[in-house]
Design a protein around this motif. Structure first.
Motif, PDB file in Angstrom:
ATOM      1  N   UNK A 177      67.312  39.437  95.546  1.00  0.00           N
ATOM      2  CA  UNK A 177      66.435  40.225  94.892  1.00  0.00           C
ATOM      3  C   UNK A 177      65.840  41.298  95.756  1.00  0.00           C
ATOM      4  N   UNK A 178      65.436  41.069  96.796  1.00  0.00           N
ATOM      5  CA  UNK A 178      64.738  41.945  97.716  1.00  0.00           C
ATOM      6  C   UNK A 178      65.722  42.944  98.169  1.00  0.00           C
ATOM      7  N   UNK A 179      66.988  42.819  98.268  1.00  0.00           N
ATOM      8  CA  UNK A 179      68.119  43.793  98.297  1.00  0.00           C
ATOM      9  C   UNK A 179      68.350  44.636  97.070  1.00  0.00           C
ATOM     10  N   UNK A 180      68.288  43.829  96.176  1.00  0.00           N
ATOM     11  CA  UNK A 180      68.645  44.733  94.601  1.00  0.00           C
ATOM     12  C   UNK A 180      67.282  45.662  94.731  1.00  0.00           C
ATOM     13  N   UNK A 181      65.955  45.086  94.764  1.00  0.00           N
ATOM     14  CA  UNK A 181      64.949  45.789  94.582  1.00  0.00           C
ATOM     15  C   UNK A 181      64.998  47.125  95.288  1.00  0.00           C
ATOM     16  N   UNK A 182      65.533  46.966  96.763  1.00  0.00           N
ATOM     17  CA  UNK A 182      65.493  47.811  97.345  1.00  0.00           C
ATOM     18  C   UNK A 182      66.396  49.188  97.052  1.00  0.00           C
ATOM     19  N   UNK A 183      67.578  48.687  96.368  1.00  0.00           N
ATOM     20  CA  UNK A 183      68.518  49.835  95.843  1.00  0.00           C
ATOM     21  C   UNK A 183      67.963  50.438  94.813  1.00  0.00           C
ATOM     22  N   UNK A 184      67.335  49.715  93.932  1.00  0.00           N
ATOM     23  CA  UNK A 184      66.414  50.377  92.632  1.00  0.00           C
ATOM     24  C   UNK A 184      65.695  51.180  92.871  1.00  0.00           C
ATOM     25  N   UNK A 185      64.629  50.868  93.976  1.00  0.00           N
ATOM     26  CA  UNK A 185      63.501  51.955  94.386  1.00  0.00           C
ATOM     27  C   UNK A 185      64.043  53.069  94.868  1.00  0.00           C
ATOM     28  N   UNK A 186      65.073  53.087  95.796  1.00  0.00           N
ATOM     29  CA  UNK A 186      65.734  54.202  96.448  1.00  0.00           C
ATOM     30  C   UNK A 186      66.359  54.967  95.652  1.00  0.00           C
ATOM     31  N   UNK A 187      67.166  54.511  94.535  1.00  0.00           N
ATOM     32  CA  UNK A 187      67.678  55.347  93.668  1.00  0.00           C
ATOM     33  C   UNK A 187      66.817  56.029  92.848  1.00  0.00           C
ATOM     34  N   UNK A 188      65.586  55.364  92.392  1.00  0.00           N
ATOM     35  CA  UNK A 188      64.448  56.142  91.565  1.00  0.00           C
ATOM     36  C   UNK A 188      63.833  57.145  92.397  1.00  0.00           C
ATOM     37  N   UNK A 189      63.826  56.954  93.580  1.00  0.00           N
ATOM     38  CA  UNK A 189      63.171  57.944  94.648  1.00  0.00           C
ATOM     39  C   UNK A 189      64.165  59.174  95.174  1.00  0.00           C
ATOM     40  N   UNK A 190      65.364  58.993  94.556  1.00  0.00           N
ATOM     41  CA  UNK A 190      66.508  59.918  94.940  1.00  0.00           C
ATOM     42  C   UNK A 190      66.661  59.767  96.464  1.00  0.00           C
ATOM     43  N   UNK A 191      66.462  58.692  96.988  1.00  0.00           N
ATOM     44  CA  UNK A 191      67.023  58.485  98.509  1.00  0.00           C
ATOM     45  C   UNK A 191      68.477  57.932  98.390  1.00  0.00           C
ATOM     46  N   UNK A 192      69.254  59.065  98.553  1.00  0.00           N
ATOM     47  CA  UNK A 192      70.712  58.753  98.214  1.00  0.00           C
ATOM     48  C   UNK A 192      71.335  58.419  99.630  1.00  0.00           C
ATOM     49  N   UNK A 193      70.621  58.612 100.584  1.00  0.00           N
ATOM     50  CA  UNK A 193      71.308  57.977 101.780  1.00  0.00           C
ATOM     51  C   UNK A 193      70.304  56.724 102.326  1.00  0.00           C
ATOM     52  N   UNK A 194      70.964  55.720 101.779  1.00  0.00           N
ATOM     53  CA  UNK A 194      70.300  54.433 102.106  1.00  0.00           C
ATOM     54  C   UNK A 194      70.928  53.470 103.129  1.00  0.00           C
ATOM     55  N   UNK A 195      70.105  53.028 104.184  1.00  0.00           N
ATOM     56  CA  UNK A 195      70.662  51.930 105.027  1.00  0.00           C
ATOM     57  C   UNK A 195      69.910  50.595 104.822  1.00  0.00           C
ATOM     58  N   UNK A 196      70.396  49.633 104.053  1.00  0.00           N
ATOM     59  CA  UNK A 196      69.814  48.238 103.932  1.00  0.00           C
ATOM     60  C   UNK A 196      69.844  47.270 105.078  1.00  0.00           C
ATOM     61  N   UNK A 197      68.913  46.736 105.499  1.00  0.00           N
ATOM     62  CA  UNK A 197      68.951  45.740 106.534  1.00  0.00           C
ATOM     63  C   UNK A 197      68.210  44.394 106.261  1.00  0.00           C
ATOM     64  N   UNK A 198      69.074  43.337 106.414  1.00  0.00           N
ATOM     65  CA  UNK A 198      68.624  42.025 105.918  1.00  0.00           C
ATOM     66  C   UNK A 198      68.959  40.983 107.182  1.00  0.00           C
ATOM     67  N   UNK A 199      68.007  40.064 107.235  1.00  0.00           N
ATOM     68  CA  UNK A 199      68.160  39.141 108.179  1.00  0.00           C
ATOM     69  C   UNK A 199      68.875  37.807 107.647  1.00  0.00           C
ATOM     70  N   UNK A 200      69.560  38.044 106.431  1.00  0.00           N
ATOM     71  CA  UNK A 200      70.336  36.874 105.640  1.00  0.00           C
ATOM     72  C   UNK A 200      71.874  37.279 106.144  1.00  0.00           C
ATOM     73  N   UNK A 201      72.491  36.623 106.562  1.00  0.00           N
ATOM     74  CA  UNK A 201      74.169  37.011 106.703  1.00  0.00           C
ATOM     75  C   UNK A 201      74.806  36.877 105.358  1.00  0.00           C
ATOM     76  N   UNK A 202      74.098  35.961 104.544  1.00  0.00           N
ATOM     77  CA  UNK A 202      74.845  35.741 103.185  1.00  0.00           C
ATOM     78  C   UNK A 202      74.681  36.759 102.499  1.00  0.00           C
ATOM     79  N   UNK A 203      73.600  37.380 102.628  1.00  0.00           N
ATOM     80  CA  UNK A 203      73.147  38.585 101.635  1.00  0.00           C
ATOM     81  C   UNK A 203      74.216  39.881 102.229  1.00  0.00           C
ATOM     82  N   UNK A 204      74.342  40.050 103.538  1.00  0.00           N
ATOM     83  CA  UNK A 204      75.353  41.113 103.955  1.00  0.00           C
ATOM     84  C   UNK A 204      76.634  40.817 103.409  1.00  0.00           C
ATOM     85  N   UNK A 205      77.032  39.478 103.402  1.00  0.00           N
ATOM     86  CA  UNK A 205      78.466  39.421 103.029  1.00  0.00           C
ATOM     87  C   UNK A 205      78.557  39.114 101.596  1.00  0.00           C
TER      88      UNK A 205
END
Length: 256
Positions: A177-205
């Motif tokens: 949910x944290x990863x999805x919320x980050x993408x949603x916020x970035x898209x709404x703010x028109x931040x089209x160059x996004x680097x997402x970082x998580x300490x969950x290997x499963x989320x990255x996978x």
């Protein structure tokens, strides 16, 4: 190693264990191994005992059946050589004790020091120019879960943060949910160059294997993946030590 009847041997300064030993039976011999030696020292001492008994048995049989007298120096050389082989082949480690050090060295055993801890340098890396980086995390307890995230630019300037209760009883779902919320916020703010970082290997996978995503989040996940496909988007893993700020935000949502 000596027993009570060998005090005269102290004149040469050689006493492997530096102990006066009293052996009444074989059980007393093996009790010697119950002392607080290090694992490598203990297995070496066991090898000494076994090799001494074997040398005595061999010398006795040579004298009885072959009429040959084995010189005691030859037996000692064989005992030390065989013990050295056993101690060096062992995977056990020694301690920092000076007693262990002296025992192993007197028996020609190479000391196996304890494995040093692996030290990794961990730091938060800012994004490239004109990119936004968002670190996300999730937290859960027995009744609820939450997610959090922090957006920063290439100058490490704070852009926005979020901490939301997800109502889900799963840490992994909260991380997603944290990863999805980050993408949603970035898209709404028109931040089209996004680097997402998580300490969950499963989320990255999960970004390369959607089968890891629970069915309850599947629709939202597909929508977020569609949003990220229209962006310059990368995802990476960071150790928890480099994600402490967001970890604190995620814990806000599960704090009573």
């Amino acid at each position: 190693m000596k027993n009570q009847g060998c005090e005269g041997d102290r004149s040469d300064g050689v006493s492997v264990l530096d102990l006066t030993l009293h052996f009444q039976n074989t059980n007393d011999i093996w009790k010697l191994c119950d002392r607080a030696w290090s694992p490598q020292c203990k297995i070496t001492i066991k090898a000494v005992i076994i090799n001494i008994l074997s040398a005595i048995w061999s010398a006795r049989n040579n004298a009885r059946f072959n009429n040959k007298v084995t010189h005691w120096k030859s037996s000692i050389t064989w005992i030390i050589s065989s013990t050295s082989l056993a101690g060096n082949k062992s995977n056990c480690v020694a301690s920092s004790s000076i007693t262990d050090f002296l025992i192993l060295k007197r028996l020609n055993v190479t000391i196996h020091p304890p494995k040093a801890p692996i030290i990794k340098e961990i730091w938060w890396q800012p994004p490239m120019d004109h990119w936004v980086k968002c670190n996300t995390d999730g937290a859960s307890n027995k009744t609820t879960s939450s997610c959090g995230g922090v957006f920063k630019n290439h100058n490490t300037e704070f852009l926005r943060g979020f901490a939301e209760n997800t109502g889900l009883m799963s840490a992994f779902k909260a991380e997603l949910c944290g990863a999805m919320r980050a993408i949603e916020i970035a898209h709404s703010k028109n931040w089209m160059n996004l680097w997402l970082e998580s300490d969950s290997i499963l989320v990255v996978k999960a970004f390369s294997s959607s089968v890891l995503v629970p069915w309850a989040l599947n629709n939202r996940w597909r929508n977020c993946r569609k949003l990220s496909s229209s962006m310059n988007f990368v995802v990476s893993h960071v150790y928890r030590e480099g994600n402490q700020c967001v970890d604190g935000l995620a814990n806000i949502g599960v704090t009573p």
